[in-house]
Design a protein around this motif. Sequence first.
Motif, PDB file in Angstrom:
ATOM      1  N   GLN A 222      43.398  25.103  26.903  1.00 47.77           N
ATOM      2  CA  GLN A 222      42.781  26.263  27.551  1.00 47.77           C
ATOM      3  C   GLN A 222      43.578  26.620  28.797  1.00 47.77           C
ATOM      4  O   GLN A 222      44.392  25.827  29.267  1.00 47.77           O
ATOM      5  N   VAL A 223      43.331  27.810  29.311  1.00 51.99           N
ATOM      6  CA  VAL A 223      43.965  28.198  30.561  1.00 51.99           C
ATOM      7  C   VAL A 223      43.281  27.430  31.694  1.00 51.99           C
ATOM      8  O   VAL A 223      42.086  27.120  31.617  1.00 51.99           O
ATOM      9  N   VAL A 224      44.035  27.065  32.704  1.00 53.09           N
ATOM     10  CA  VAL A 224      43.461  26.412  33.892  1.00 53.09           C
ATOM     11  C   VAL A 224      43.709  27.340  35.076  1.00 53.09           C
ATOM     12  O   VAL A 224      44.808  27.378  35.627  1.00 53.09           O
ATOM     13  N   PHE A 225      42.701  28.110  35.411  1.00 51.07           N
ATOM     14  CA  PHE A 225      42.846  29.067  36.503  1.00 51.07           C
ATOM     15  C   PHE A 225      42.548  28.367  37.820  1.00 51.07           C
ATOM     16  O   PHE A 225      42.112  27.218  37.846  1.00 51.07           O
TER      17      PHE A 225
ATOM     18  N   GLN B 187      42.089  33.864  30.264  1.00 49.79           N
ATOM     19  CA  GLN B 187      41.859  33.151  28.994  1.00 49.79           C
ATOM     20  C   GLN B 187      42.575  33.831  27.831  1.00 49.79           C
ATOM     21  O   GLN B 187      42.908  33.193  26.836  1.00 49.79           O
ATOM     22  N   GLY B 188      42.802  35.135  27.961  1.00 49.62           N
ATOM     23  CA  GLY B 188      43.449  35.874  26.867  1.00 49.62           C
ATOM     24  C   GLY B 188      44.933  36.072  27.080  1.00 49.62           C
ATOM     25  O   GLY B 188      45.571  36.811  26.332  1.00 49.62           O
ATOM     26  N   CYS B 189      45.507  35.436  28.089  1.00 51.27           N
ATOM     27  CA  CYS B 189      46.924  35.680  28.394  1.00 51.27           C
ATOM     28  C   CYS B 189      47.834  35.140  27.287  1.00 51.27           C
ATOM     29  O   CYS B 189      47.691  34.003  26.840  1.00 51.27           O
ATOM     30  N   ARG B 190      48.760  35.997  26.889  1.00 46.37           N
ATOM     31  CA  ARG B 190      49.791  35.614  25.908  1.00 46.37           C
ATOM     32  C   ARG B 190      51.161  35.957  26.495  1.00 46.37           C
ATOM     33  O   ARG B 190      52.089  36.317  25.773  1.00 46.37           O
TER      34      ARG B 190
ATOM     35  N   LEU C 132      53.335  29.264  26.320  1.00 46.86           N
ATOM     36  CA  LEU C 132      52.642  28.020  26.666  1.00 46.86           C
ATOM     37  C   LEU C 132      51.174  27.992  26.239  1.00 46.86           C
ATOM     38  O   LEU C 132      50.591  26.924  26.076  1.00 46.86           O
ATOM     39  N   HIS C 133      50.576  29.144  26.049  1.00 53.43           N
ATOM     40  CA  HIS C 133      49.167  29.155  25.619  1.00 53.43           C
ATOM     41  C   HIS C 133      49.013  28.542  24.230  1.00 53.43           C
ATOM     42  O   HIS C 133      47.934  28.081  23.861  1.00 53.43           O
ATOM     43  N   ARG C 134      50.090  28.504  23.444  1.00 51.72           N
ATOM     44  CA  ARG C 134      49.996  28.036  22.052  1.00 51.72           C
ATOM     45  C   ARG C 134      49.610  26.566  21.951  1.00 51.72           C
ATOM     46  O   ARG C 134      48.801  26.195  21.105  1.00 51.72           O
ATOM     47  N   GLY C 135      50.226  25.725  22.799  1.00 53.65           N
ATOM     48  CA  GLY C 135      49.993  24.289  22.665  1.00 53.65           C
ATOM     49  C   GLY C 135      48.851  23.771  23.518  1.00 53.65           C
ATOM     50  O   GLY C 135      48.299  22.707  23.254  1.00 53.65           O
TER      51      GLY C 135
ATOM     52  N   HIS D 290      49.092  27.270  32.084  1.00 52.18           N
ATOM     53  CA  HIS D 290      48.887  26.467  30.872  1.00 52.18           C
ATOM     54  C   HIS D 290      49.741  25.201  30.941  1.00 52.18           C
ATOM     55  O   HIS D 290      50.855  25.224  31.455  1.00 52.18           O
ATOM     56  N   PHE D 291      49.206  24.133  30.362  1.00 43.25           N
ATOM     57  CA  PHE D 291      49.855  22.816  30.352  1.00 43.25           C
ATOM     58  C   PHE D 291      51.036  22.820  29.387  1.00 43.25           C
ATOM     59  O   PHE D 291      50.889  23.198  28.219  1.00 43.25           O
TER      60      PHE D 291
END
Length: 226
Positions: free
Chosen positions: A51-54, A38-41, A45-48, A111-112
């Motif tokens: 949420q993360v989809v693990f 959830q905290g991955c940068r 892609l996390h910007r847009g 991330h989408f």
Amino acid sequence: MGRVRRRRGYPFAVSERATAAQFVPDSDDLTVLAYAAQGCRGCDLHRGATQVVFGDGPRRADLMLVGEQPGDQEDRAGTPFVGPAGRLLDRALEEAGVDRAGLYVTNAVKHFKFAQPQRGQRRIHKTPSRTEVVACRPWLIAELAAVQPEVLVLMGATAAQSLLGSGFRLTQHRGELLRLPGNDFDGAVVVSPHPSSILRGRPADRDRAFHALVADLRFAADQRGR
Ligand code: URA
Ligand code: SF4
């Protein structure tokens, strides 16, 4: 730490290269990994994304399936393969006689990625770049180490090229028993078409493509216990 030097002509300093590596905890607990993701940068892609989809599924599943990246509905739900591609995958698994509840299902990119929609339009999927696929790979390797499946199924070119190299041509290796290069995983690897590619294909080709996916899933399931 050395000073960050920018070389002329390079958009990024070497120490800024996109990678999830520094965000991946040294753990083989899927809950710990999913929380940290959830905290991955590791890339932009996390910007847009919402949420993360693990990945999702039991630890120690004997089959692990890897797609490309979450789609619009997965981005909202936080779970892989719950939209149209997921429904097609469910049908293919059922026809192959494989119980999804026993599988670990994940994506090469967590991330989408989408094209910015005009007002009122739905978000259109964009294929992740090689940089983004490589950046996200440490999560996939960590999931592989945690789940230790007997058989790994790489669905579509993005998943296959993440682990088998950018020159890998999926269509030339369907129905083959493959191995990963390096030491990340020594189990059986098979490739299949991606469920979304079947949905995007010409209606006249859909039946054949669907049955190719079913055949590949059955082939993968048959490699268990060998
Ligand atoms: N396509 C994918 O590759 N993964 C998903 O989770 C959904 C659609
Ligand atoms: Fe991190 Fe992967 Fe998301 Fe990029 S796509 S921010 S590497 S989890």
